[in-house]
Design a protein around this motif. Structure first.
Motif, short mmCIF file in Angstrom:
data_model
loop_
_atom_site.label_atom_id
_atom_site.label_comp_id
_atom_site.label_asym_id
_atom_site.label_seq_id
_atom_site.Cartn_x
_atom_site.Cartn_y
_atom_site.Cartn_z
N ILE A 39 0.27 -1.21 0.38
CA ILE A 39 -0.01 -0.12 -0.14
C ILE A 39 0.86 1.41 -0.17
N ASP A 40 0.72 2.20 -1.12
CA ASP A 40 1.12 3.34 -1.20
C ASP A 40 0.85 4.07 0.33
N LEU A 41 1.16 4.81 0.89
CA LEU A 41 0.55 5.25 2.77
C LEU A 41 -0.05 6.64 1.92
N SER A 42 -0.03 7.28 1.11
CA SER A 42 -0.99 8.24 0.98
C SER A 42 -2.19 8.38 0.25
N THR A 43 -1.97 7.12 -0.50
CA THR A 43 -3.32 6.54 -0.75
C THR A 43 -4.26 5.80 0.25
N PHE A 44 -3.71 5.58 1.39
CA PHE A 44 -4.05 4.84 3.11
C PHE A 44 -4.44 6.96 3.10
N LYS A 45 -4.39 7.91 3.33
CA LYS A 45 -3.96 8.66 4.04
C LYS A 45 -5.72 9.35 3.28
N ARG A 46 -5.41 9.16 2.05
CA ARG A 46 -7.03 9.86 1.38
C ARG A 46 -7.72 8.75 2.04
N TRP A 47 -7.48 7.93 1.92
CA TRP A 47 -8.98 6.79 1.99
C TRP A 47 -9.48 7.02 3.73
N LEU A 48 -8.59 7.03 4.84
CA LEU A 48 -9.12 7.65 5.99
C LEU A 48 -9.30 8.93 5.76
N SER A 49 -9.23 9.76 5.20
CA SER A 49 -9.50 11.32 4.93
C SER A 49 -11.09 11.37 5.24
N GLN A 50 -11.39 10.77 3.28
CA GLN A 50 -12.51 10.12 3.09
C GLN A 50 -13.24 9.71 3.81
N ASP A 51 -12.72 8.70 4.85
CA ASP A 51 -13.89 7.76 5.19
C ASP A 51 -14.45 8.29 6.69
N SER A 88 -19.92 5.69 17.56
CA SER A 88 -19.49 7.66 18.85
C SER A 88 -17.70 6.64 18.63
N ASP A 89 -17.56 5.57 19.26
CA ASP A 89 -15.64 5.51 19.17
C ASP A 89 -15.33 5.55 17.81
N GLU A 90 -16.21 5.46 16.58
CA GLU A 90 -15.44 4.76 14.91
C GLU A 90 -15.22 6.49 15.27
N LEU A 91 -16.31 7.61 15.38
CA LEU A 91 -15.29 8.94 15.49
C LEU A 91 -14.75 9.51 16.58
N SER A 92 -14.26 9.12 17.41
CA SER A 92 -12.89 9.94 18.05
C SER A 92 -12.09 9.16 17.78
N TRP A 93 -12.51 7.50 16.78
CA TRP A 93 -11.04 6.26 16.54
C TRP A 93 -9.70 7.30 14.69
N GLU A 97 -6.54 8.67 14.89
CA GLU A 97 -5.21 8.29 13.70
C GLU A 97 -5.36 9.28 12.64
N ALA A 98 -5.88 10.54 12.42
CA ALA A 98 -6.09 11.35 11.25
C ALA A 98 -4.67 11.81 12.68
N ALA A 99 -5.02 12.52 13.58
CA ALA A 99 -4.01 12.96 14.03
C ALA A 99 -2.17 12.58 14.14
N LYS A 100 -2.79 10.62 14.22
CA LYS A 100 -1.24 10.27 13.85
C LYS A 100 -0.69 10.08 12.24
N TRP A 101 -1.06 10.41 11.99
CA TRP A 101 -0.99 10.17 10.52
C TRP A 101 -0.64 11.90 9.57
N GLY A 102 -1.17 13.74 10.73
CA GLY A 102 -1.08 14.37 10.24
C GLY A 102 -1.85 14.86 9.78
N ILE A 103 -2.41 14.67 9.36
CA ILE A 103 -4.25 14.69 8.66
C ILE A 103 -4.96 15.64 9.59
N ASP A 104 -5.42 17.03 9.02
CA ASP A 104 -6.37 18.26 9.19
C ASP A 104 -7.87 17.76 9.20
N LEU A 105 -8.58 16.57 10.06
CA LEU A 105 -10.13 16.45 9.35
C LEU A 105 -10.52 18.01 8.50
#
Ligand code: NSP
Length: 223
Positions: A39-51, A88-93, A97-105
């Protein structure tokens, strides 16, 4: 019963009937690349942000399924309520996770396939959509993630350690049991539903598979 203790019913028959599309949704190159470690991690981060944006909309969808469930005094209420609560847990997760990957949601723009999926989810909040159709749609949405991420932690995986938490979230035995409970609810509701509702539920099932494929593609390619 199959090996997992789920009675073979309508939904299992649909998975067989639409096997090719089901496979495309649950063995997509995006999740397969997680499992094989390429997996290309930029792809993973895009998925995470969109999800994250998806889940915010999904909460309203699941709440609407709960409302339909309550209106018909169904005994399924506790399972669906559990689903709402776990979001509710999922949103916190996602936030952690976004903070871990340096993503500004706050600065994520929603991509087209995500918007299309939101539109589809919103259509279920209409009171005309009956419970059997809505709960079956709920089941298949969760199942695509369960099957996709479950594969990433099955024997022989080379999933990068930093992605194992994500895969466990939807691939765990607990989440699988939850999906099986939803499947039993869907099958029982469909068994008591009129033929036109069963047809609508099957159409929604296929549409979810298309939208999930689109979501993985979007994550892979920014379309
Ligand atoms: C696109 C999508 N589909 C399903 C799930 C699982 N709730 C999700 N988080 N995102």
């Amino acid at each position: 019963m199959d090996g997992d203790g789920v009675e073979a019913g309508t939904t299992a028959a649909w998975i067989e009937r639409h096997q090719q599309m089901y496979e495309r949704a649950t063995r997509h190159p995006f999740t397969v690349s997680i499992r094989d470690g390429t997996i290309d991690l930029s792809t993973f981060k895009r998925w995470l942000s969109q999800d994250y944006l998806f889940v915010r909309e999904f909460i309203a969808f699941v709440a609407s399924v709960l409302l339909k469930c309550c209106k018909q005094e169904s005994s399924d209420m506790e399972i669906i309520l559990g689903g709402v609560a776990s979001l509710s847990d999922e949103l916190s997760w996602f936030k952690n996770e976004a903070a871990k990957w340096g993503i500004d949601l706050a600065s994520v723009s929603q991509l087209k396939s995500n918007t299309e999926y939101h539109r589809f989810l919103r259509s279920f909040t209409e009171p005309e959509v009956i419970y059997a159709v809505a709960v079956t749609t709920f089941w298949i949405i969760e199942t695509v993630y369960q099957d996709s991420f479950g594969f990433c932690i099955e024997e022989g995986n080379k999933t990068p350690p930093e992605l194992l938490g994500t895969c466990q979230r939807w691939g765990s035995a607990e989440f699988k049991q939850y999906c099986q409970s939803l499947q039993r609810i869907a099958d029982r509701s469909l068994a008591n539903a009129p033929a036109d509702a069963v047809k609508s539920a099957e159409e929604a099932f296929v549409r979810v598979l298309e939208l999930e494929i689109g979501f993985w593609e979007m994550s892979s390619s920014q379309s």
